[in-house]
Scaffold this motif. Structure first.
Motif, PDB file in Angstrom:
ATOM      1  N   LYS A   1       0.782  -1.317   0.000  1.00 47.70           N
ATOM      2  CA  LYS A   1       0.077   0.061  -0.010  1.00 47.70           C
ATOM      3  C   LYS A   1       0.935   1.284  -0.007  1.00 47.70           C
ATOM      4  CE  LYS A   1      -4.115  -1.891   2.197  1.00 47.70           C
ATOM      5  NZ  LYS A   1      -5.094  -1.647   3.332  1.00 47.70           N
ATOM      6  N   ALA A   2       1.831   1.281   0.906  1.00 49.10           N
ATOM      7  CA  ALA A   2       2.734   2.492   0.812  1.00 49.10           C
ATOM      8  C   ALA A   2       3.388   2.676  -0.362  1.00 49.10           C
ATOM      9  CB  ALA A   2       3.893   2.112   1.902  1.00 49.10           C
ATOM     10  N   LEU A   3       3.892   1.478  -1.195  1.00 47.47           N
ATOM     11  CA  LEU A   3       4.403   1.595  -2.463  1.00 47.47           C
ATOM     12  C   LEU A   3       3.722   2.348  -3.493  1.00 47.47           C
ATOM     13  CD1 LEU A   3       6.759  -1.544  -2.509  1.00 47.47           C
ATOM     14  CD2 LEU A   3       7.588   0.806  -2.679  1.00 47.47           C
ATOM     15  N   LEU A   4       2.411   1.767  -3.208  1.00 49.20           N
ATOM     16  CA  LEU A   4       1.334   2.244  -4.669  1.00 49.20           C
ATOM     17  C   LEU A   4       0.976   3.634  -4.312  1.00 49.20           C
ATOM     18  CD1 LEU A   4      -0.875  -0.904  -4.518  1.00 49.20           C
ATOM     19  CD2 LEU A   4       0.612  -0.138  -6.516  1.00 49.20           C
ATOM     20  N   SER A   5       1.287   4.184  -2.978  1.00 45.76           N
ATOM     21  CA  SER A   5       0.758   5.587  -2.798  1.00 45.76           C
ATOM     22  C   SER A   5       1.737   6.652  -2.838  1.00 45.76           C
ATOM     23  CB  SER A   5       0.258   5.717  -1.127  1.00 45.76           C
ATOM     24  OG  SER A   5       1.234   5.474  -0.369  1.00 45.76           O
ATOM     25  N   ILE A   6       2.993   6.087  -3.292  1.00 51.16           N
ATOM     26  CA  ILE A   6       3.931   7.035  -3.731  1.00 51.16           C
ATOM     27  C   ILE A   6       4.252   7.315  -5.190  1.00 51.16           C
ATOM     28  CG2 ILE A   6       5.302   7.015  -1.400  1.00 51.16           C
ATOM     29  CD1 ILE A   6       7.272   5.222  -2.825  1.00 51.16           C
ATOM     30  N   GLU A   7       5.000   8.357  -5.680  1.00 46.80           N
ATOM     31  CA  GLU A   7       5.135   8.525  -7.223  1.00 46.80           C
ATOM     32  C   GLU A   7       5.684   6.844  -7.719  1.00 46.80           C
ATOM     33  OE1 GLU A   7       8.514  10.515  -9.773  1.00 46.80           O
ATOM     34  OE2 GLU A   7       7.750  11.917  -8.326  1.00 46.80           O
ATOM     35  N   LYS A   8       5.244   6.722  -8.888  1.00 42.35           N
ATOM     36  CA  LYS A   8       5.794   5.361  -9.508  1.00 42.35           C
ATOM     37  C   LYS A   8       7.183   5.322  -9.789  1.00 42.35           C
ATOM     38  CE  LYS A   8       4.523   2.455 -13.264  1.00 42.35           C
ATOM     39  NZ  LYS A   8       3.597   2.498 -14.538  1.00 42.35           N
ATOM     40  N   GLY A   9       7.833   6.414 -10.030  1.00 35.75           N
ATOM     41  CA  GLY A   9       9.378   6.493 -10.377  1.00 35.75           C
ATOM     42  C   GLY A   9      10.152   6.166  -9.189  1.00 35.75           C
ATOM     43  N   LEU A  10       9.821   6.763  -8.041  1.00 36.87           N
ATOM     44  CA  LEU A  10      10.359   6.577  -6.880  1.00 36.87           C
ATOM     45  C   LEU A  10      10.039   5.268  -6.416  1.00 36.87           C
ATOM     46  CD1 LEU A  10       9.560  10.249  -5.376  1.00 36.87           C
ATOM     47  CD2 LEU A  10      11.724   9.360  -6.320  1.00 36.87           C
ATOM     48  N   ALA A  11       8.859   4.788  -6.321  1.00 36.67           N
ATOM     49  CA  ALA A  11       8.641   3.335  -5.903  1.00 36.67           C
ATOM     50  C   ALA A  11       9.538   2.474  -6.674  1.00 36.67           C
ATOM     51  CB  ALA A  11       7.056   3.151  -6.187  1.00 36.67           C
ATOM     52  N   GLN A  12       9.784   2.533  -8.017  1.00 37.63           N
ATOM     53  CA  GLN A  12      10.494   1.561  -8.779  1.00 37.63           C
ATOM     54  C   GLN A  12      11.756   1.521  -8.069  1.00 37.63           C
ATOM     55  OE1 GLN A  12       9.121  -0.524 -10.825  1.00 37.63           O
ATOM     56  NE2 GLN A  12      11.470  -1.459 -10.916  1.00 37.63           N
ATOM     57  N   ILE A  13      12.474   2.971  -8.023  1.00 40.00           N
ATOM     58  CA  ILE A  13      13.850   3.117  -7.451  1.00 40.00           C
ATOM     59  C   ILE A  13      13.884   2.242  -6.093  1.00 40.00           C
ATOM     60  CG2 ILE A  13      15.454   4.524  -6.461  1.00 40.00           C
ATOM     61  CD1 ILE A  13      14.607   6.759  -8.477  1.00 40.00           C
ATOM     62  N   LEU A  14      13.070   2.210  -5.226  1.00 36.43           N
ATOM     63  CA  LEU A  14      13.185   1.590  -3.984  1.00 36.43           C
ATOM     64  C   LEU A  14      13.044  -0.044  -4.230  1.00 36.43           C
ATOM     65  CD1 LEU A  14      10.503   3.848  -1.856  1.00 36.43           C
ATOM     66  CD2 LEU A  14      12.986   3.659  -1.626  1.00 36.43           C
ATOM     67  N   ILE A  15      12.126  -0.493  -5.140  1.00 34.18           N
ATOM     68  CA  ILE A  15      11.953  -1.672  -5.338  1.00 34.18           C
ATOM     69  C   ILE A  15      13.375  -2.481  -6.022  1.00 34.18           C
ATOM     70  CG2 ILE A  15      10.949  -3.323  -7.052  1.00 34.18           C
ATOM     71  CD1 ILE A  15       8.520  -1.653  -6.677  1.00 34.18           C
ATOM     72  N   GLU A  16      13.973  -1.569  -7.023  1.00 32.91           N
ATOM     73  CA  GLU A  16      15.200  -2.036  -7.612  1.00 32.91           C
ATOM     74  C   GLU A  16      16.214  -2.088  -6.509  1.00 32.91           C
ATOM     75  OE1 GLU A  16      15.699   0.423 -10.947  1.00 32.91           O
ATOM     76  OE2 GLU A  16      13.980  -0.073 -11.908  1.00 32.91           O
ATOM     77  N   ARG A  17      16.380  -0.965  -5.648  1.00 29.95           N
ATOM     78  CA  ARG A  17      17.496  -0.894  -4.493  1.00 29.95           C
ATOM     79  C   ARG A  17      17.263  -1.833  -3.691  1.00 29.95           C
ATOM     80  NH1 ARG A  17      21.242  -1.802  -2.616  1.00 29.95           N
ATOM     81  NH2 ARG A  17      22.299  -0.691  -0.973  1.00 29.95           N
TER      82      ARG A  17
END
Length: 165
Positions: free
Chosen positions: A74-90
Motif C-alpha cells: 500500500k505504501a509503495l502504491l501511494s508514492i510516485e511510481k518512479g520513486l517506488a521503482q527505485i526503491l524496489i530495484e534498490r
C-alpha cells in the motif's frame, strides 16, 4: 537529519516475507500432525493446550508478517511510481546504485537524491497508514530477524552521522 531505517528495513525484508510465512505454515502443520503422537517425556509438549498455544502464536506471527507485506504494498502504491521503482530495484531486487542510475538515465548524485526522497516518501506513506517508527518497533519487536536488519541500517546511519560531524 531524518533517517529512514524502518523504510529500508521493511523494503529489504519484503522479499523474504513469503518464504517466512510459508515456513510458519509448515511449522503449524507439523505441530498439529505431531501432536497425534504424544508419548513418553514429550507428552507435556504435545498436550492439546500446548499445541493449541503454539499454533495460535505461530498464526499471530504469520498474520503480522502478512500485514507487513500488505502495508508495504500500500505504501509503495501511494508514492510516485518512479520513486517506488527505485526503491524496489534498490532494496527488493538488490541492484547496484550505478545500474539503477543508468537504467533511469540519472547521474549518480541525482540517483542518491531520488533514493533519499523515495525513502522519505515511503516512510511518510507508512505513517499515514498508521505505522510510524514507534509503532513499527512495537509491532515487530518479536521478529528478531527483522530487528537485526533494522539495527544494521541504524548502525550504518550512526556511522555516517558520526563521519559528518
Amino acid at each position: 537529519m531524518k533517517t529512514n531505517e524502518w523504510a529500508k528495513t521493511i523494503l529489504y525484508v519484503y522479499k523474504y516475507l513469503n518464504n517466512v510465512t510459508d515456513g510458519i505454515d509448515n511449522l503449524i502443520m507439523r505441530s498439529a500432525l505431531n501432536s497425534f503422537y504424544s508419548r513418553g517425556e514429550r507428552q507435556a509438549e504435545n498436550s492439546v493446550m500446548s499445541v493449541a498455544d503454539k499454533i495460535i502464536e505461530l498464526s499471530a506471527r504469520k498474520s503480522r508478517l502478512v500485514n507487513l507485506k500488505v502495508l508495504a504494498d500500500k505504501a509503495l502504491l501511494s508514492i510516485e511510481k518512479g520513486l517506488a521503482q527505485i526503491l524496489i530495484e534498490r532494496y527488493m531486487d538488490n541492484d547496484e546504485a550505478e545500474l539503477i542510475a543508468q537504467r533511469h538515465d540519472l547521474n549518480i548524485r541525482t540517483y542518491f537524491r531520488r533514493l533519499s526522497q523515495a525513502e522519505i516518501n515511503f516512510s511518510q506513506a507508512m505513517a499515514r497508514l498508521g505505522f510510524n517508527d514507534q509503532k513499527l518497533l512495537k509491532y515487530l519487536n518479536n521478529e528478531r530477524w527483522i530487528i537485526e536488519v533494522y539495527q544494521k541500517f541504524k548502525n550504518e546511519n550512526d556511522d555516517i552521522t558520526e563521519i559528518e560531524k
